[in-house]
Write an enzyme that holds these catalytic residues in place. Sequence first.
Site, PDB file in Angstrom:
ATOM      1  N   LYS A  79       0.860  -1.184   0.000  1.00  0.00           N
ATOM      2  CA  LYS A  79       0.000   0.000   0.000  1.00  0.00           C
ATOM      3  C   LYS A  79       0.896   1.233   0.000  1.00  0.00           C
ATOM      4  O   LYS A  79       2.045   1.154   0.444  1.00  0.00           O
ATOM      5  CB  LYS A  79      -0.856  -0.003   1.283  1.00  0.00           C
ATOM      6  CG  LYS A  79      -2.142   0.760   1.170  1.00  0.00           C
ATOM      7  CD  LYS A  79      -3.257  -0.065   0.600  1.00  0.00           C
ATOM      8  CE  LYS A  79      -4.494   0.795   0.400  1.00  0.00           C
ATOM      9  NZ  LYS A  79      -5.603   0.022  -0.171  1.00  0.00           N
ATOM     10  N   GLY A 179     -25.912   1.397   1.808  1.00  0.00           N
ATOM     11  CA  GLY A 179     -25.012   2.058   0.865  1.00  0.00           C
ATOM     12  C   GLY A 179     -25.237   1.568  -0.548  1.00  0.00           C
ATOM     13  O   GLY A 179     -24.825   0.475  -0.910  1.00  0.00           O
ATOM     14  N   GLY A 181     -24.003   2.842  -3.405  1.00  0.00           N
ATOM     15  CA  GLY A 181     -23.047   3.535  -4.279  1.00  0.00           C
ATOM     16  C   GLY A 181     -22.633   2.632  -5.416  1.00  0.00           C
ATOM     17  O   GLY A 181     -23.424   1.815  -5.917  1.00  0.00           O
ATOM     18  N   VAL A 183     -20.735  -0.021  -5.629  1.00  0.00           N
ATOM     19  CA  VAL A 183     -20.837  -1.468  -5.434  1.00  0.00           C
ATOM     20  C   VAL A 183     -22.252  -1.857  -4.984  1.00  0.00           C
ATOM     21  O   VAL A 183     -22.894  -2.730  -5.593  1.00  0.00           O
ATOM     22  CB  VAL A 183     -19.807  -1.976  -4.391  1.00  0.00           C
ATOM     23  CG1 VAL A 183     -19.961  -3.476  -4.189  1.00  0.00           C
ATOM     24  CG2 VAL A 183     -18.388  -1.642  -4.824  1.00  0.00           C
TER      25      VAL A 183
HETATM   26  P1  NAD Z   1     -19.284   4.594  -2.967  1.00  0.00           P
HETATM   27  O1  NAD Z   1     -18.700   5.825  -2.367  1.00  0.00           O
HETATM   28  O2  NAD Z   1     -19.549   4.551  -4.426  1.00  0.00           O
HETATM   29  O3  NAD Z   1     -20.672   4.258  -2.245  1.00  0.00           O
HETATM   30  C1  NAD Z   1     -20.847   4.306  -0.871  1.00  0.00           C
HETATM   31  C2  NAD Z   1     -22.323   4.607  -0.603  1.00  0.00           C
HETATM   32  O4  NAD Z   1     -22.545   4.517   0.797  1.00  0.00           O
HETATM   33  C3  NAD Z   1     -22.755   6.006  -1.036  1.00  0.00           C
HETATM   34  O5  NAD Z   1     -23.992   5.925  -1.691  1.00  0.00           O
HETATM   35  C4  NAD Z   1     -22.857   6.769   0.292  1.00  0.00           C
HETATM   36  O6  NAD Z   1     -23.830   7.800   0.237  1.00  0.00           O
HETATM   37  C5  NAD Z   1     -23.271   5.669   1.227  1.00  0.00           C
HETATM   38  N1  NAD Z   1     -22.932   5.877   2.636  1.00  0.00           N
HETATM   39  C6  NAD Z   1     -21.800   6.397   3.159  1.00  0.00           C
HETATM   40  N2  NAD Z   1     -21.865   6.375   4.512  1.00  0.00           N
HETATM   41  C7  NAD Z   1     -23.053   5.815   4.844  1.00  0.00           C
HETATM   42  C8  NAD Z   1     -23.692   5.512   6.068  1.00  0.00           C
HETATM   43  N3  NAD Z   1     -23.125   5.796   7.225  1.00  0.00           N
HETATM   44  N4  NAD Z   1     -24.914   4.936   6.014  1.00  0.00           N
HETATM   45  C9  NAD Z   1     -25.499   4.648   4.826  1.00  0.00           C
HETATM   46  N5  NAD Z   1     -24.941   4.912   3.631  1.00  0.00           N
HETATM   47  C10 NAD Z   1     -23.750   5.499   3.638  1.00  0.00           C
HETATM   48  O7  NAD Z   1     -18.313   3.403  -2.494  1.00  0.00           O
HETATM   49  P2  NAD Z   1     -18.190   1.956  -3.136  1.00  0.00           P
HETATM   50  O8  NAD Z   1     -17.080   1.961  -4.123  1.00  0.00           O
HETATM   51  O9  NAD Z   1     -19.540   1.468  -3.532  1.00  0.00           O
HETATM   52  O10 NAD Z   1     -17.654   1.114  -1.878  1.00  0.00           O
HETATM   53  C11 NAD Z   1     -18.528   0.733  -0.842  1.00  0.00           C
HETATM   54  C12 NAD Z   1     -17.760  -0.019   0.221  1.00  0.00           C
HETATM   55  O11 NAD Z   1     -17.124  -1.167  -0.349  1.00  0.00           O
HETATM   56  C13 NAD Z   1     -16.612   0.791   0.866  1.00  0.00           C
HETATM   57  O12 NAD Z   1     -16.471   0.393   2.218  1.00  0.00           O
HETATM   58  C14 NAD Z   1     -15.395   0.335   0.086  1.00  0.00           C
HETATM   59  O13 NAD Z   1     -14.190   0.479   0.840  1.00  0.00           O
HETATM   60  C15 NAD Z   1     -15.719  -1.134  -0.133  1.00  0.00           C
HETATM   61  N6  NAD Z   1     -15.035  -1.736  -1.284  1.00  0.00           N
HETATM   62  C16 NAD Z   1     -15.228  -1.228  -2.534  1.00  0.00           C
HETATM   63  C17 NAD Z   1     -14.584  -1.820  -3.613  1.00  0.00           C
HETATM   64  C18 NAD Z   1     -14.777  -1.283  -5.017  1.00  0.00           C
HETATM   65  O14 NAD Z   1     -14.421  -1.987  -5.972  1.00  0.00           O
HETATM   66  N7  NAD Z   1     -15.357  -0.101  -5.202  1.00  0.00           N
HETATM   67  C19 NAD Z   1     -13.762  -2.942  -3.424  1.00  0.00           C
HETATM   68  C20 NAD Z   1     -13.618  -3.467  -2.130  1.00  0.00           C
HETATM   69  C21 NAD Z   1     -14.261  -2.837  -1.064  1.00  0.00           C
END
Ligand code: NAD
Length: 351
Positions: A79, A179, A181, A183
């Site tokens: 990292k 959430g 977002g 994913v």
């Molecule tokens: P993103 O920012 O696109 O979506 C996150 C969503 O969660 C948003 O809609 C946001 O409004 C919502 N949110 C934030 N805090 C919140 C809360 N307290 N209560 C309810 N909703 C809340 O992020 P993402 O890329 O979809 O990732 C989501 C999670 O998965 C994160 O923890 C990230 O570290 C993990 N992750 C993502 C990936 C990837 O490929 N994007 C890979 C591994 C892990």
Amino acid sequence: MQITEIPTPGYERVARCRDQASGLHALISVHDTTLGPALGGMRMLPYANEAEALEDVNRLSRGMTYKSAVARTGLGGGKSVVIGDPKKLKSEALFRAMGRFIEALGGKYITAEDMNIGIADLEIVRQETRYVTGLSRESGSSGNPSPYTARGCLVGIQTVAQELNGSTSLKGLRVAIQGIGAVGGRLGELLLQSGAFVSVTDIDQDRVAAFCKKTGAKAISESDFYRAEVDILSPCARGKLLNDHSIPLLRCRAVAGAANNQLDRIDHADRLSERGILYAPDYVINGGGIINVACELLPGGYDEAEALRRVDGIGAALAEVFALSKKLGVSTAVAADRVAEQRIAEGKLKK
Ligand code: NAD
């Protein structure tokens, strides 16, 4: 530009880079390269001091070793962090210096996107080093990892369904997602297409309204999420949501979602199992993105069909973790760590 070593027990190499001209102050942590070069994202944050950044980069780098080992990406864990406010400090000179820092490690560390680092930043890094993944599809890279993470979660949820119901069918399964977002939103769509009942919560109310209108999912409040009488709670937003306060409230049968670091402490996995709730370890079920990005390093280059085949392996990886947890009488979180440690030990023997 000055690169200095930070000797760190248990880590192969931890290095600091300071570059006066661009203001770069960055750390790269290479935890373990037994299974391959250390791949892990670069994040940029205004850490209070270097000690805080060092703790973060080392914790994340070790986590990447475990995640990649379980996902069989053929990679190790690393990292990097850039210390500073991304709004004030980002510049071409800064990312070029970071690229030279990565290049100086000679391929031991390969970078990708993470918090506050986007494709545009990595394109600059790429001008100084080839050890960069996760660029745009147009540049021959693997593109946005989120749809692959969502697919991996779907496959993982099928394995959870097998444990709960003796069938991988998702028809009629009740899933609540926190959430929606990149994913969580995609996962929600995939679940609905598979015949599951999906309810969603998000801090962004407009996003919830738009998602429910588009897909027919049901909106719930955040407090309803924790108390939801569903088969599966799927955290796809934030970490540390499984804690002393929330676990007693849960009425689900399993927790399976994409969010990183879902457990406040590892023993919270024991609290879940005492309550008869099956926990799909976060770094196993959310490995789709890293599996996809790792395919960029395959001898023939990135191939989406191969990437999808490997992402679908998450189902079997989770089944192995569940089986080991039963066999050893340990939580699924501890079992996942054991699977990773076993793979690394085997890798060391082969070397
Ligand atoms: P993103 O920012 O696109 O979506 C996150 C969503 O969660 C948003 O809609 C946001 O409004 C919502 N949110 C934030 N805090 C919140 C809360 N307290 N209560 C309810 N909703 C809340 O992020 P993402 O890329 O979809 O990732 C989501 C999670 O998965 C994160 O923890 C990230 O570290 C993990 N992750 C993502 C990936 C990837 O490929 N994007 C890979 C591994 C892990």
